[in-house]
Motif scaffolding. Structure first.
Motif, PDB file in Angstrom:
ATOM      1  N   ILE A  31      50.369  28.599  39.994  1.00  0.00           N
ATOM      2  CA  ILE A  31      49.641  29.118  38.830  1.00  0.00           C
ATOM      3  C   ILE A  31      49.414  30.612  39.066  1.00  0.00           C
ATOM      4  O   ILE A  31      48.837  31.002  40.087  1.00  0.00           O
ATOM      5  CB  ILE A  31      48.295  28.387  38.640  1.00  0.00           C
ATOM      6  N   HIS A  32      49.915  31.428  38.145  1.00  0.00           N
ATOM      7  CA  HIS A  32      49.878  32.892  38.325  1.00  0.00           C
ATOM      8  C   HIS A  32      48.683  33.463  37.571  1.00  0.00           C
ATOM      9  O   HIS A  32      48.492  33.185  36.383  1.00  0.00           O
ATOM     10  CB  HIS A  32      51.183  33.489  37.790  1.00  0.00           C
ATOM     11  N   CYS A  33      47.852  34.258  38.289  1.00  0.00           N
ATOM     12  CA  CYS A  33      46.655  34.850  37.669  1.00  0.00           C
ATOM     13  C   CYS A  33      46.804  36.366  37.603  1.00  0.00           C
ATOM     14  O   CYS A  33      46.854  37.033  38.642  1.00  0.00           O
ATOM     15  CB  CYS A  33      45.419  34.502  38.493  1.00  0.00           C
ATOM     16  N   ASP A  34      46.868  36.901  36.364  1.00  0.00           N
ATOM     17  CA  ASP A  34      47.077  38.341  36.174  1.00  0.00           C
ATOM     18  C   ASP A  34      45.745  39.058  36.056  1.00  0.00           C
ATOM     19  O   ASP A  34      45.089  38.988  35.016  1.00  0.00           O
ATOM     20  CB  ASP A  34      47.925  38.569  34.922  1.00  0.00           C
ATOM     21  N   VAL A  35      45.370  39.733  37.135  1.00  0.00           N
ATOM     22  CA  VAL A  35      44.085  40.441  37.186  1.00  0.00           C
ATOM     23  C   VAL A  35      44.300  41.897  36.783  1.00  0.00           C
ATOM     24  O   VAL A  35      45.160  42.566  37.346  1.00  0.00           O
ATOM     25  CB  VAL A  35      43.503  40.378  38.617  1.00  0.00           C
ATOM     26  N   VAL A  64      47.818  35.245  42.916  1.00  0.00           N
ATOM     27  CA  VAL A  64      46.981  36.279  42.269  1.00  0.00           C
ATOM     28  C   VAL A  64      47.681  37.641  42.309  1.00  0.00           C
ATOM     29  O   VAL A  64      48.031  38.136  43.379  1.00  0.00           O
ATOM     30  CB  VAL A  64      45.599  36.363  42.950  1.00  0.00           C
ATOM     31  N   HIS A  65      47.858  38.206  41.137  1.00  0.00           N
ATOM     32  CA  HIS A  65      48.572  39.483  40.956  1.00  0.00           C
ATOM     33  C   HIS A  65      47.539  40.538  40.597  1.00  0.00           C
ATOM     34  O   HIS A  65      47.014  40.544  39.483  1.00  0.00           O
ATOM     35  CB  HIS A  65      49.604  39.291  39.841  1.00  0.00           C
ATOM     36  N   LEU A  66      47.236  41.440  41.545  1.00  0.00           N
ATOM     37  CA  LEU A  66      46.180  42.431  41.336  1.00  0.00           C
ATOM     38  C   LEU A  66      46.755  43.694  40.699  1.00  0.00           C
ATOM     39  O   LEU A  66      47.379  44.510  41.366  1.00  0.00           O
ATOM     40  CB  LEU A  66      45.500  42.768  42.676  1.00  0.00           C
ATOM     41  N   MET A  67      46.530  43.834  39.405  1.00  0.00           N
ATOM     42  CA  MET A  67      46.921  45.058  38.704  1.00  0.00           C
ATOM     43  C   MET A  67      45.643  45.897  38.535  1.00  0.00           C
ATOM     44  O   MET A  67      45.110  46.070  37.439  1.00  0.00           O
ATOM     45  CB  MET A  67      47.558  44.728  37.342  1.00  0.00           C
ATOM     46  N   ILE A  68      45.142  46.338  39.689  1.00  0.00           N
ATOM     47  CA  ILE A  68      43.845  47.041  39.705  1.00  0.00           C
ATOM     48  C   ILE A  68      43.927  48.254  40.626  1.00  0.00           C
ATOM     49  O   ILE A  68      44.732  48.265  41.588  1.00  0.00           O
ATOM     50  CB  ILE A  68      42.695  46.113  40.183  1.00  0.00           C
ATOM     51  N   ILE A 173      59.666  37.397  39.961  1.00  0.00           N
ATOM     52  CA  ILE A 173      59.695  38.369  38.853  1.00  0.00           C
ATOM     53  C   ILE A 173      58.656  37.969  37.824  1.00  0.00           C
ATOM     54  O   ILE A 173      58.273  36.794  37.728  1.00  0.00           O
ATOM     55  CB  ILE A 173      61.088  38.509  38.184  1.00  0.00           C
ATOM     56  N   ASP A 174      58.232  38.982  37.047  1.00  0.00           N
ATOM     57  CA  ASP A 174      57.092  38.797  36.159  1.00  0.00           C
ATOM     58  C   ASP A 174      57.240  39.674  34.925  1.00  0.00           C
ATOM     59  O   ASP A 174      57.232  40.902  35.035  1.00  0.00           O
ATOM     60  CB  ASP A 174      55.823  39.195  36.941  1.00  0.00           C
ATOM     61  N   GLY A 175      57.443  38.987  33.780  1.00  0.00           N
ATOM     62  CA  GLY A 175      57.490  39.759  32.543  1.00  0.00           C
ATOM     63  C   GLY A 175      58.768  39.501  31.756  1.00  0.00           C
ATOM     64  O   GLY A 175      59.856  39.770  32.256  1.00  0.00           O
TER      65      GLY A 175
HETATM   66 ZN    ZN Z   1      51.638  38.996  36.951  1.00  0.00          ZN
END
Ligand code: ZN
Ligand code: DX5
Length: 217
Positions: A31-35, A64-68, A173-175
């Motif tokens: 389960i992928h979580c986009d932060v 967990v994908h930290l876009m922060i 990959i993501d997107g």
């Molecule tokens: Zn992501």
């Protein structure tokens, strides 16, 4: 066989538990979580509270994908919330080797993420230390965007780099992943596919997940 990691970014948050269950029934693997913090990317989404909820809901690995900005400040919070994989953007971390070691100390698997215009080669000197390389196939910030075509070449570069270094990181990959784009990306060597809108915007979440799963088995 490759894995499918539904991104809850596109899920209906009024019933997250049911949404995750439906994806699990379709064969979801992670389960992928986009932060997102509204600074590193022009959107604000979820934090440790929702990761904690996802952790309670599913037995699958929580990715967990930290876009922060300054992710070092929040590693403990996301590890405590139950992240299995914790990925940081190379564009945002000055002391990346230290950050990767810290993520592992916290008991998570360590991932690095590259934006579409960041050379895959930029991970050369961390490649042997990471568990996961996430290649962004859209500009991060929103679900439902178009797959950037040169991503296929970038995936191939990552596969070649891993072989050359005898590294063992997984390639995610993501997107813009959907039943069309997944085919060529699988051939190029992707191990894990993040899919948000292709799954959670579908009329039947279980069938949409199963369809992607069948395309990569
Ligand atoms: Zn992501
Ligand atoms: C960054 C997010 C999205 C999301 C996938 O923008 O990481 O890429 O996970 O969204 P879809 O699958 O809808 O492109």
């Amino acid at each position: 066989m490759a894995l499918i990691a539904p991104s809850i970014l596109s899920a209906d948050f009024t019933n997250l538990s049911q949404q995750i269950r439906l994806a699990e029934m379709g064969g979801a693997d992670w389960i992928h979580c986009d932060v997102m913090d509204g600074h590193f990317v022009p959107n604000i989404t979820i934090g440790p509270v929702i990761v904690k909820a996802a952790r309670k809901i599913t037995k699958l690995p929580v990715d967990v994908h930290l876009m922060i900005e300054n992710p070092d400040k929040y590693l403990e919070a996301f590890a405590d919330a139950g992240a299995d994989y914790l990925s940081v953007h190379v564009e945002e971390v000055v002391h990346l080797n230290r950050t990767i070691e810290r993520i592992k100390e916290l008991g998570c698997k360590a991932g690095v993420v590259v934006n579409p215009a960041t050379p895959v080669n930029s991970i050369l000197d961390i490649a042997e230390s990471i568990n996961l390389l996430l290649i962004m196939t859209v500009n991060p910030g929103f679900g439902g965007q178009k797959f950037i075509p040169n991503s296929i070449r970038r995936i191939e570069e990552a596969v070649n780099l891993r072989e050359r270094l005898k590294a063992s990181f997984l390639i995610e990959i993501d997107g813009g992943v959907n039943k069309e784009t997944i085919i060529e990306a699988k051939k190029a060597g992707v191990d894990i596919f993040v899919a948000g809108s292709a799954i959670f915007d579908a009329d039947n979440i279980t069938a949409a997940t199963a369809e992607l799963k069948n395309l990569v088995k």
